[in-house]
Design an enzyme around this catalytic site. Structure first.
Site, PDB file in Angstrom:
ATOM      1  N   GLY A  19       8.348   7.246   6.655  1.00  0.00           N
ATOM      2  CA  GLY A  19       8.641   8.543   6.315  1.00  0.00           C
ATOM      3  C   GLY A  19       9.813   8.947   6.651  1.00  0.00           C
ATOM      4  O   GLY A  19      10.629   8.123   7.292  1.00  0.00           O
ATOM      5  N   CYS A  30       7.533   1.304   9.730  1.00  0.00           N
ATOM      6  CA  CYS A  30       8.497   1.732   9.722  1.00  0.00           C
ATOM      7  C   CYS A  30       8.560   3.191  10.474  1.00  0.00           C
ATOM      8  O   CYS A  30       8.579   2.913  11.641  1.00  0.00           O
ATOM      9  CB  CYS A  30       9.246   2.075   8.049  1.00  0.00           C
ATOM     10  SG  CYS A  30      10.831   2.465   8.069  1.00  0.00           S
ATOM     11  N   TYR A  31       8.564   4.139   9.834  1.00  0.00           N
ATOM     12  CA  TYR A  31       8.462   5.370  10.717  1.00  0.00           C
ATOM     13  C   TYR A  31       7.243   5.350  11.507  1.00  0.00           C
ATOM     14  O   TYR A  31       7.097   5.866  12.691  1.00  0.00           O
ATOM     15  CB  TYR A  31       8.339   6.667   9.769  1.00  0.00           C
ATOM     16  CG  TYR A  31       8.285   7.933  10.475  1.00  0.00           C
ATOM     17  CD1 TYR A  31       9.372   8.614  11.161  1.00  0.00           C
ATOM     18  CD2 TYR A  31       7.096   8.589  10.742  1.00  0.00           C
ATOM     19  CE1 TYR A  31       8.985   9.862  11.795  1.00  0.00           C
ATOM     20  CE2 TYR A  31       6.825   9.715  11.262  1.00  0.00           C
ATOM     21  CZ  TYR A  31       7.696  10.509  12.034  1.00  0.00           C
ATOM     22  OH  TYR A  31       7.684  11.529  12.776  1.00  0.00           O
ATOM     23  N   HIS A  88       8.841  -3.427   5.992  1.00  0.00           N
ATOM     24  CA  HIS A  88       7.918  -2.625   5.067  1.00  0.00           C
ATOM     25  C   HIS A  88       7.030  -4.017   4.263  1.00  0.00           C
ATOM     26  O   HIS A  88       7.487  -4.587   3.414  1.00  0.00           O
ATOM     27  CB  HIS A  88       8.313  -2.147   3.791  1.00  0.00           C
ATOM     28  CG  HIS A  88       9.063  -0.814   4.257  1.00  0.00           C
ATOM     29  ND1 HIS A  88       8.231   0.404   4.339  1.00  0.00           N
ATOM     30  CD2 HIS A  88      10.153  -0.303   4.756  1.00  0.00           C
ATOM     31  CE1 HIS A  88       8.760   1.642   4.623  1.00  0.00           C
ATOM     32  NE2 HIS A  88      10.014   1.146   4.782  1.00  0.00           N
ATOM     33  N   GLU A 125       4.378  -4.012   2.683  1.00  0.00           N
ATOM     34  CA  GLU A 125       3.958  -3.553   1.192  1.00  0.00           C
ATOM     35  C   GLU A 125       5.007  -4.105   0.272  1.00  0.00           C
ATOM     36  O   GLU A 125       4.588  -4.048  -1.043  1.00  0.00           O
ATOM     37  CB  GLU A 125       3.199  -2.166   1.456  1.00  0.00           C
ATOM     38  CG  GLU A 125       4.498  -1.257   1.246  1.00  0.00           C
ATOM     39  CD  GLU A 125       5.144  -0.748   2.740  1.00  0.00           C
ATOM     40  OE1 GLU A 125       5.079  -1.558   3.468  1.00  0.00           O
ATOM     41  OE2 GLU A 125       5.734   0.196   2.879  1.00  0.00           O
ATOM     42  N   GLY A 172      -5.854   7.022 -24.512  1.00  0.00           N
ATOM     43  CA  GLY A 172      -5.234   6.249 -23.509  1.00  0.00           C
ATOM     44  C   GLY A 172      -6.143   5.613 -22.617  1.00  0.00           C
ATOM     45  O   GLY A 172      -7.508   5.738 -22.702  1.00  0.00           O
ATOM     46  N   ASP A 193      -6.854   5.922 -19.516  1.00  0.00           N
ATOM     47  CA  ASP A 193      -7.776   6.464 -18.383  1.00  0.00           C
ATOM     48  C   ASP A 193      -8.978   7.029 -18.831  1.00  0.00           C
ATOM     49  O   ASP A 193     -10.076   6.924 -18.751  1.00  0.00           O
ATOM     50  CB  ASP A 193      -7.004   7.604 -17.571  1.00  0.00           C
ATOM     51  CG  ASP A 193      -5.824   6.961 -16.765  1.00  0.00           C
ATOM     52  OD1 ASP A 193      -5.836   5.789 -16.703  1.00  0.00           O
ATOM     53  OD2 ASP A 193      -5.042   7.837 -16.473  1.00  0.00           O
ATOM     54  N   SER A 194      -8.677   7.917 -20.293  1.00  0.00           N
ATOM     55  CA  SER A 194      -9.891   8.538 -20.686  1.00  0.00           C
ATOM     56  C   SER A 194     -10.833   7.667 -21.298  1.00  0.00           C
ATOM     57  O   SER A 194     -12.025   7.771 -21.617  1.00  0.00           O
ATOM     58  CB  SER A 194      -9.698   9.675 -21.776  1.00  0.00           C
ATOM     59  OG  SER A 194      -8.811   9.468 -22.806  1.00  0.00           O
ATOM     60  N   SER A 195     -10.248   6.549 -21.937  1.00  0.00           N
ATOM     61  CA  SER A 195     -11.126   5.401 -22.615  1.00  0.00           C
ATOM     62  C   SER A 195     -12.071   4.699 -21.595  1.00  0.00           C
ATOM     63  O   SER A 195     -13.209   4.661 -21.969  1.00  0.00           O
ATOM     64  CB  SER A 195     -10.218   4.347 -23.216  1.00  0.00           C
ATOM     65  OG  SER A 195      -9.310   5.036 -24.373  1.00  0.00           O
ATOM     66  N   LYS A 204      -4.115   2.861 -11.212  1.00  0.00           N
ATOM     67  CA  LYS A 204      -4.200   2.509 -12.723  1.00  0.00           C
ATOM     68  C   LYS A 204      -4.517   0.988 -12.985  1.00  0.00           C
ATOM     69  O   LYS A 204      -5.158   0.810 -13.978  1.00  0.00           O
ATOM     70  CB  LYS A 204      -2.676   2.720 -12.936  1.00  0.00           C
ATOM     71  CG  LYS A 204      -2.222   2.517 -14.435  1.00  0.00           C
ATOM     72  CD  LYS A 204      -2.954   3.882 -15.232  1.00  0.00           C
ATOM     73  CE  LYS A 204      -2.609   4.069 -16.490  1.00  0.00           C
ATOM     74  NZ  LYS A 204      -2.786   5.426 -17.051  1.00  0.00           N
TER      75      LYS A 204
END
Ligand code: XMP
Length: 513
Positions: free
Chosen positions: A55, A82-83, A169, A171, A225, A227-229, A369
């Site tokens: 943060g 980190c923070y 970090h 990640e 797209g 997501d909707s597919s 995603k």
């Protein structure tokens, strides 16, 4: 059986989503929640472990985000990053202050590999640092497990209380062995077994949807797209013909895209659903006629989309469920209430409340995603759909600078198809994160054969980006650019100039409008 979960407690760090994604890559489910969540809420979720994110603040400032120190005594392992590491030190009685030397970027640290967190890591390893404060004194009961030249506490732990912290970090990919560190945390320290797998997600989701929807009817706005597919296929596997998908072709899709969507979801496709394609291009072009202001264009396209969808929905009548392709980043972002409006985004996600339905169903709500793409693959969707690059809701409407006309749509579709084909052919070592052709509003003089031309300039844009919030122009080999230029001018009527957009984001944005 209850699923394992790692809770990522967000203190405003820019990598909060990345932490959750890395944990999920270890096959352990992770959720991000704001630090305003209460201790009782956390306890009721029964996480196997908790990660405090980074943060931008300093723990010793009163206005900075803090947390009830009792969280350290729940017996649940905690990893502070980190923070988050400074906060852990502060909460447990250590001393945090401004470091004499700030550390940004790749740094070499010496590691005590007997630590369970750092087990299997090289004794000297590269990590990513980004801090101006540091832990000057560790709290009682803690030992230092890593340090750098300028950072005396690059990692610390109180293994008896299962409290671990890294100033760096783990990640981010620049931390060479970061994935291993996170994997040690979730497996060795939190005792997870790794039950987050896409196969089981898909099966369980289908069963859940079946149970929830029963004989009810669901309506889904399908854009083609990712997501909707994926949401539509998941729903269709669960409820078959009780699902109706409405695909509004606004005439602002890429070349042949409407037909590709129809081929997959329509009557001759693989899915047993009711598919309605609405060819509404003329309506959209009419509404956009004479409009040049980008925000106005976006609003018109968004509104018209809703009108068309609403008309179709009315023909269907009352449905029980409206399906939306909301994905996890949308959930996290709206939960934290951050949104700087540079452009009013339009997705088929935000659909009208004027459609007559009882409940919203969001089958992908908890997926990132890349997980949505993997789910799509498992469901048998073709790569060109699941691996599709992002495409804005307003489509080519925001890739045509100035007024949108059918003629300009044709030009940009053709040019874009050529550009994409050439990038595919070039087999670049690293494919750009997003690449497309746009159309400028400029016309200029040229010469073709023996004739004067006065035509449009196509703009090619290719960017490298991981988060789509920042982007760098991608270095496309000059010969590829030249081929694109020659082909576009030669094959696309109405174009006599091709330009390459070098702008990064910021100061530019990825789309032109
Ligand atoms: P910008 O242009 O803001 O785009 O740098 C960042 C990313 O968002 C996509 N984009 C949109 N996606 N609806 C969407 O679903 C929209 O209205 C929209 N506008 C931009 C863009 O393609 C890029 O990936």
């Amino acid at each position: 059986m209850k699923k394992e979960m790692i809770l990522v407690l967000d203190f405003g760090g820019q990598y909060n989503q990345l932490i959750a994604r890395c944990v999920r890559e270890c096959n352990v489910y992770a959720e991000v929640h704001p630090y305003t969540m209460t201790l009782n809420e956390i306890i009721s979720m029964e996480p196997k472990g908790i990660i405090f994110t980074g943060g931008p603040n300093s723990v010793y400032e009163e206005s900075s985000p803090h947390y009830d120190p009792a969280i350290l005594d729940l017996g649940i392992p905690v990893l502070g990053i980190c923070y988050g590491s400074q906060l852990m030190a502060y909460m447990a009685g250590g001393k945090v202050s401004t470091a004499p030397v700030s550390e940004y970027g790749r740094t070499s640290v010496c590691v005590d590999t007997s630590s369970r967190l750092l087990h299997g890591i090289d004794a000297v390893t590269d990590v990513w640092m980004s801090h101006t404060d540091y832990i000057e004194e560790v709290p009682e009961g803690f030992v230092i497990t890593a340090h750098s030249n300028v950072c005396p506490v690059a990692a610390m732990e109180d293994s008896g209380r299962k409290l671990y912290a890294t100033q760096f970090h783990p990640e981010v990919t620049h931390t060479r062995e970061g994935r291993k560190i996170l994997s040690n945390f979730v497996y060795t320290i939190c005792n997870c077994s790794g039950d987050w797998k896409m196969d089981s997600f898909v099966e369980e989701k289908i069963a859940q949807i079946r149970e929830k929807v029963g004989d009810g009817k669901a309506l889904c706005a399908l854009s083609g797209g990712v997501d909707s597919s994926v949401a539509a296929v998941l729903m269709s596997k669960a409820i078959g013909k009780n699902l109706t998908c409405v695909f509004v072709d606004h005439g602002l899709l890429r070349k042949d895209e409407g037909d590709q969507v129809e081929a997959i979801f329509g009557p001759s496709g693989d899915y047993d659903l009711n598919f309605i394609r609405v060819n509404a291009a003329d309506r959209f072009y009419e509404k956009l006629s004479g409009i040049t202001e980008p925000e106005k264009k976006r609003k018109i396209i968004g509104e018209e989309f809703i009108r068309v969808f609403e008309e179709e929905a009315k023909k269907i009548g009352k449905v029980d469920f409206l399906v939306q392709g909301t994905i996890y980043p949308d959930v996290i972002e709206s939960g934290l209430g951050k949104s700087a409006v540079i452009k009013s985004h339009h997705n088929v996600g935000g659909l009208p409340d004027c459609v007559d339905f009882t409940e919203i169903i969001e089958p992908l709500r908890m997926l990132f995603k890349d997980e949505v793409r993997r789910a799509g693959k498992k469901l048998g969707l073709p790569d060109h759909l699941t691996m599709r690059q992002p495409f804005p809701g307003p489509g080519l409407g925001v890739r045509i600078v100035g007024e949108v006309t059918a003629e300009k749509v044709r030009i940009v579709q053709e040019a874009d198809a050529i550009f994409r084909e050439e990038i595919d052919k070039a087999e670049l070592v690293q494919r750009p994160g997003q690449y497309f052709a746009a159309l400028s509003d400029m016309r200029s003089v040229g010469v073709m054969g023996d004739f004067r031309t006065y035509d449009y300039a196509v703009v090619l844009r290719a960017v490298n980006t991981t988060d789509f919030m920042t982007a760098e122009c991608c270095d496309i080999p000059f010969e590829v650019q030249q081929t694109c230029m020659r082909r576009i001018i030669g094959e696309v009527k109405g174009v006599n100039r091709v330009m390459f957009d070098l702008t990064s984001k910021p100061p530019g944005t990825i789309e032109l409008e």
